[in-house]
Design a protein around this motif. Structure first.
Motif, PDB file in Angstrom:
ATOM      1  N   ASP A 177       3.030  19.904 -26.679  1.00 12.64           N
ATOM      2  CA  ASP A 177       4.047  20.932 -26.916  1.00 12.64           C
ATOM      3  C   ASP A 177       5.022  20.557 -28.021  1.00 12.64           C
ATOM      4  OD1 ASP A 177       2.901  22.360 -24.833  1.00 12.64           O
ATOM      5  OD2 ASP A 177       4.341  21.627 -23.342  1.00 12.64           O
ATOM      6  N   ASN A 178       4.851  19.354 -28.601  1.00 10.73           N
ATOM      7  CA  ASN A 178       5.786  18.830 -29.590  1.00 10.73           C
ATOM      8  C   ASN A 178       7.227  18.972 -29.092  1.00 10.73           C
ATOM      9  OD1 ASN A 178       6.426  17.488 -31.945  1.00 10.73           O
ATOM     10  ND2 ASN A 178       6.618  19.370 -33.135  1.00 10.73           N
ATOM     11  N   ASP A 179       7.433  18.516 -27.860  1.00  9.01           N
ATOM     12  CA  ASP A 179       8.695  18.675 -27.152  1.00  9.01           C
ATOM     13  C   ASP A 179       9.512  17.381 -27.258  1.00  9.01           C
ATOM     14  OD1 ASP A 179      10.745  18.857 -25.236  1.00  9.01           O
ATOM     15  OD2 ASP A 179       9.480  19.959 -23.819  1.00  9.01           O
ATOM     16  N   ASN A 180      10.449  17.344 -28.206  1.00  6.42           N
ATOM     17  CA  ASN A 180      11.242  16.134 -28.419  1.00  6.42           C
ATOM     18  C   ASN A 180      12.221  15.859 -27.292  1.00  6.42           C
ATOM     19  OD1 ASN A 180      10.001  15.343 -30.820  1.00  6.42           O
ATOM     20  ND2 ASN A 180      11.233  16.789 -31.992  1.00  6.42           N
ATOM     21  N   VAL A 181      12.680  16.884 -26.603  1.00  8.15           N
ATOM     22  CA  VAL A 181      13.571  16.679 -25.454  1.00  8.15           C
ATOM     23  C   VAL A 181      12.806  15.951 -24.349  1.00  8.15           C
ATOM     24  CG1 VAL A 181      14.911  17.841 -23.657  1.00  8.15           C
ATOM     25  CG2 VAL A 181      15.048  18.643 -26.023  1.00  8.15           C
ATOM     26  N   LEU A 182      11.577  16.371 -24.097  1.00  2.00           N
ATOM     27  CA  LEU A 182      10.755  15.699 -23.084  1.00  2.00           C
ATOM     28  C   LEU A 182      10.406  14.285 -23.532  1.00  2.00           C
ATOM     29  CD1 LEU A 182       9.361  15.779 -20.369  1.00  2.00           C
ATOM     30  CD2 LEU A 182       7.402  16.928 -21.465  1.00  2.00           C
ATOM     31  N   LEU A 222      13.139   7.115 -19.215  1.00  2.00           N
ATOM     32  CA  LEU A 222      12.617   6.755 -17.892  1.00  2.00           C
ATOM     33  C   LEU A 222      11.690   5.545 -17.983  1.00  2.00           C
ATOM     34  CD1 LEU A 222      12.172   7.378 -14.868  1.00  2.00           C
ATOM     35  CD2 LEU A 222      10.299   8.886 -15.579  1.00  2.00           C
ATOM     36  N   TRP A 223      10.765   5.571 -18.912  1.00  2.00           N
ATOM     37  CA  TRP A 223       9.830   4.457 -19.031  1.00  2.00           C
ATOM     38  C   TRP A 223      10.523   3.180 -19.466  1.00  2.00           C
ATOM     39  CZ3 TRP A 223       4.705   6.599 -21.560  1.00  2.00           C
ATOM     40  CH2 TRP A 223       4.131   7.536 -20.696  1.00  2.00           C
ATOM     41  N   SER A 224      11.558   3.277 -20.290  1.00  2.00           N
ATOM     42  CA  SER A 224      12.332   2.095 -20.679  1.00  2.00           C
ATOM     43  C   SER A 224      12.976   1.458 -19.458  1.00  2.00           C
ATOM     44  CB  SER A 224      13.406   2.461 -21.700  1.00  2.00           C
ATOM     45  OG  SER A 224      12.853   2.850 -22.918  1.00  2.00           O
ATOM     46  N   GLU A 225      13.573   2.294 -18.619  1.00  4.65           N
ATOM     47  CA  GLU A 225      14.221   1.793 -17.398  1.00  4.65           C
ATOM     48  C   GLU A 225      13.199   1.203 -16.432  1.00  4.65           C
ATOM     49  OE1 GLU A 225      16.344   5.253 -16.006  1.00  4.65           O
ATOM     50  OE2 GLU A 225      17.835   5.116 -17.612  1.00  4.65           O
ATOM     51  N   MET A 226      12.069   1.870 -16.269  1.00  3.59           N
ATOM     52  CA  MET A 226      11.038   1.410 -15.327  1.00  3.59           C
ATOM     53  C   MET A 226      10.407   0.091 -15.752  1.00  3.59           C
ATOM     54  SD  MET A 226       9.029   4.987 -14.396  1.00  3.59           S
ATOM     55  CE  MET A 226       7.522   4.096 -14.126  1.00  3.59           C
ATOM     56  N   ASN A 227      10.264  -0.097 -17.058  1.00  2.00           N
ATOM     57  CA  ASN A 227       9.529  -1.250 -17.558  1.00  2.00           C
ATOM     58  C   ASN A 227      10.397  -2.359 -18.136  1.00  2.00           C
ATOM     59  OD1 ASN A 227       6.667  -0.364 -17.187  1.00  2.00           O
ATOM     60  ND2 ASN A 227       7.454   1.368 -18.355  1.00  2.00           N
ATOM     61  N   GLY A 228      11.703  -2.106 -18.247  1.00  2.00           N
ATOM     62  CA  GLY A 228      12.606  -3.126 -18.759  1.00  2.00           C
ATOM     63  C   GLY A 228      12.381  -3.474 -20.220  1.00  2.00           C
ATOM     64  N   VAL A 229      11.858  -2.525 -20.982  1.00  2.00           N
ATOM     65  CA  VAL A 229      11.659  -2.698 -22.419  1.00  2.00           C
ATOM     66  C   VAL A 229      12.112  -1.430 -23.122  1.00  2.00           C
ATOM     67  CG1 VAL A 229       9.711  -4.282 -22.182  1.00  2.00           C
ATOM     68  CG2 VAL A 229       9.281  -1.844 -22.361  1.00  2.00           C
ATOM     69  N   GLU A 230      12.419  -1.557 -24.400  1.00  2.00           N
ATOM     70  CA  GLU A 230      12.832  -0.377 -25.140  1.00  2.00           C
ATOM     71  C   GLU A 230      11.611   0.437 -25.558  1.00  2.00           C
ATOM     72  OE1 GLU A 230      15.253   1.137 -29.071  1.00  2.00           O
ATOM     73  OE2 GLU A 230      15.149  -1.007 -28.664  1.00  2.00           O
ATOM     74  N   ILE A 231      11.593   1.668 -25.122  1.00  2.00           N
ATOM     75  CA  ILE A 231      10.563   2.625 -25.520  1.00  2.00           C
ATOM     76  C   ILE A 231      11.291   3.767 -26.196  1.00  2.00           C
ATOM     77  CG2 ILE A 231       8.771   4.210 -24.708  1.00  2.00           C
ATOM     78  CD1 ILE A 231       8.350   2.216 -22.355  1.00  2.00           C
ATOM     79  N   THR A 232      10.906   4.038 -27.418  1.00  2.00           N
ATOM     80  CA  THR A 232      11.593   5.070 -28.188  1.00  2.00           C
ATOM     81  C   THR A 232      10.858   6.403 -28.067  1.00  2.00           C
ATOM     82  OG1 THR A 232      10.352   4.661 -30.216  1.00  2.00           O
ATOM     83  CG2 THR A 232      12.364   3.339 -29.863  1.00  2.00           C
ATOM     84  N   PRO A 233      11.558   7.503 -28.283  1.00  2.00           N
ATOM     85  CA  PRO A 233      10.895   8.812 -28.244  1.00  2.00           C
ATOM     86  C   PRO A 233       9.722   8.910 -29.231  1.00  2.00           C
ATOM     87  CG  PRO A 233      13.263   9.105 -28.198  1.00  2.00           C
ATOM     88  CD  PRO A 233      13.007   7.640 -28.456  1.00  2.00           C
ATOM     89  N   GLU A 234       9.805   8.200 -30.336  1.00  2.00           N
ATOM     90  CA  GLU A 234       8.720   8.225 -31.321  1.00  2.00           C
ATOM     91  C   GLU A 234       7.430   7.613 -30.772  1.00  2.00           C
ATOM     92  OE1 GLU A 234      12.531   8.766 -32.945  1.00  2.00           O
ATOM     93  OE2 GLU A 234      11.862   6.908 -32.031  1.00  2.00           O
ATOM     94  N   MET A 235       7.552   6.788 -29.755  1.00  2.00           N
ATOM     95  CA  MET A 235       6.378   6.173 -29.130  1.00  2.00           C
ATOM     96  C   MET A 235       5.684   7.113 -28.141  1.00  2.00           C
ATOM     97  SD  MET A 235       7.824   2.448 -28.180  1.00  2.00           S
ATOM     98  CE  MET A 235       8.271   1.229 -29.385  1.00  2.00           C
ATOM     99  N   ILE A 236       6.348   8.177 -27.790  1.00  2.00           N
ATOM    100  CA  ILE A 236       5.823   9.091 -26.771  1.00  2.00           C
ATOM    101  C   ILE A 236       4.943  10.143 -27.445  1.00  2.00           C
ATOM    102  CG2 ILE A 236       6.404  10.635 -24.855  1.00  2.00           C
ATOM    103  CD1 ILE A 236       7.182   7.667 -24.424  1.00  2.00           C
ATOM    104  N   ASN A 237       3.736   9.733 -27.727  1.00  2.00           N
ATOM    105  CA  ASN A 237       2.709  10.594 -28.297  1.00  2.00           C
ATOM    106  C   ASN A 237       1.377  10.144 -27.727  1.00  2.00           C
ATOM    107  OD1 ASN A 237       3.973  12.389 -30.394  1.00  2.00           O
ATOM    108  ND2 ASN A 237       4.765  10.392 -31.013  1.00  2.00           N
ATOM    109  N   CYS A 238       0.744  10.998 -26.943  1.00  2.00           N
ATOM    110  CA  CYS A 238      -0.524  10.641 -26.332  1.00  2.00           C
ATOM    111  C   CYS A 238      -1.291  11.910 -25.992  1.00  2.00           C
ATOM    112  CB  CYS A 238      -0.293   9.821 -25.067  1.00  2.00           C
ATOM    113  SG  CYS A 238      -1.806   9.049 -24.434  1.00  2.00           S
ATOM    114  N   GLU A 239      -2.575  11.912 -26.325  1.00  2.00           N
ATOM    115  CA  GLU A 239      -3.422  13.062 -26.024  1.00  2.00           C
ATOM    116  C   GLU A 239      -4.296  12.829 -24.803  1.00  2.00           C
ATOM    117  OE1 GLU A 239      -5.432  14.365 -29.566  1.00  2.00           O
ATOM    118  OE2 GLU A 239      -3.572  14.267 -30.717  1.00  2.00           O
ATOM    119  N   GLY A 240      -4.345  11.608 -24.318  1.00  2.00           N
ATOM    120  CA  GLY A 240      -5.147  11.275 -23.145  1.00  2.00           C
ATOM    121  C   GLY A 240      -5.812   9.932 -23.319  1.00  2.00           C
TER     122      GLY A 240
END
Length: 111
Positions: free
Chosen positions: A23-28, A35-53
């Motif tokens: 959806d190219n949803d930057n808010v999501l 959420l993933w940064s908090e869960m994993n204790g590492v910095e995950i940036t929104p730019e890393m959140i791209n996955c098709e499966g």
């Protein structure tokens, strides 16, 4: 087996990273990264959140692409999913997912 079932049995169709990508949803993306940064204790940036499966050709998060031990093991063994592996029931690698997620285990057993 449905291509959107990951190697570990999780359903990629339900993954917010995939939804944000399609959806190219930057808010999501921002929400997932936080959420993933908090869960994993590492910095995950929104730019890393791209996955098709996990098992599809196309973009993947850095973790899914090269860091996920489950995906790397299945690829190395040439398994479509962990459900094809004769050692799945005693495997500590995929066990971290299927011991806490009945749906994932069901997806792997009922392919």
């Amino acid at each position: 087996m449905k291509q959107l079932i990951a190697y570990c049995g999780l359903d990629c169709e339900k993954c917010d990273a995939r939804k944000a990508t399609l959806d190219n949803d930057n808010v999501l993306r921002e929400k997932v990264a936080k959420l993933w940064s908090e869960m994993n204790g590492v910095e995950i940036t929104p730019e890393m959140i791209n996955c098709e499966g996990c098992r599809l050709d196309g973009v993947k998060t850095p973790f899914c692409d090269s860091l996920c031990p489950i995906r790397q093991c299945a690829l190395g063994k040439g398994c479509e999913t962990c459900g094809d592996c004769s050692t799945m029931s005693g495997c500590g690698t995929v066990g971290m997912v299927i011991s806490n997620n009945a749906e994932a285990l069901n997806n792997l057993k009922n392919k």
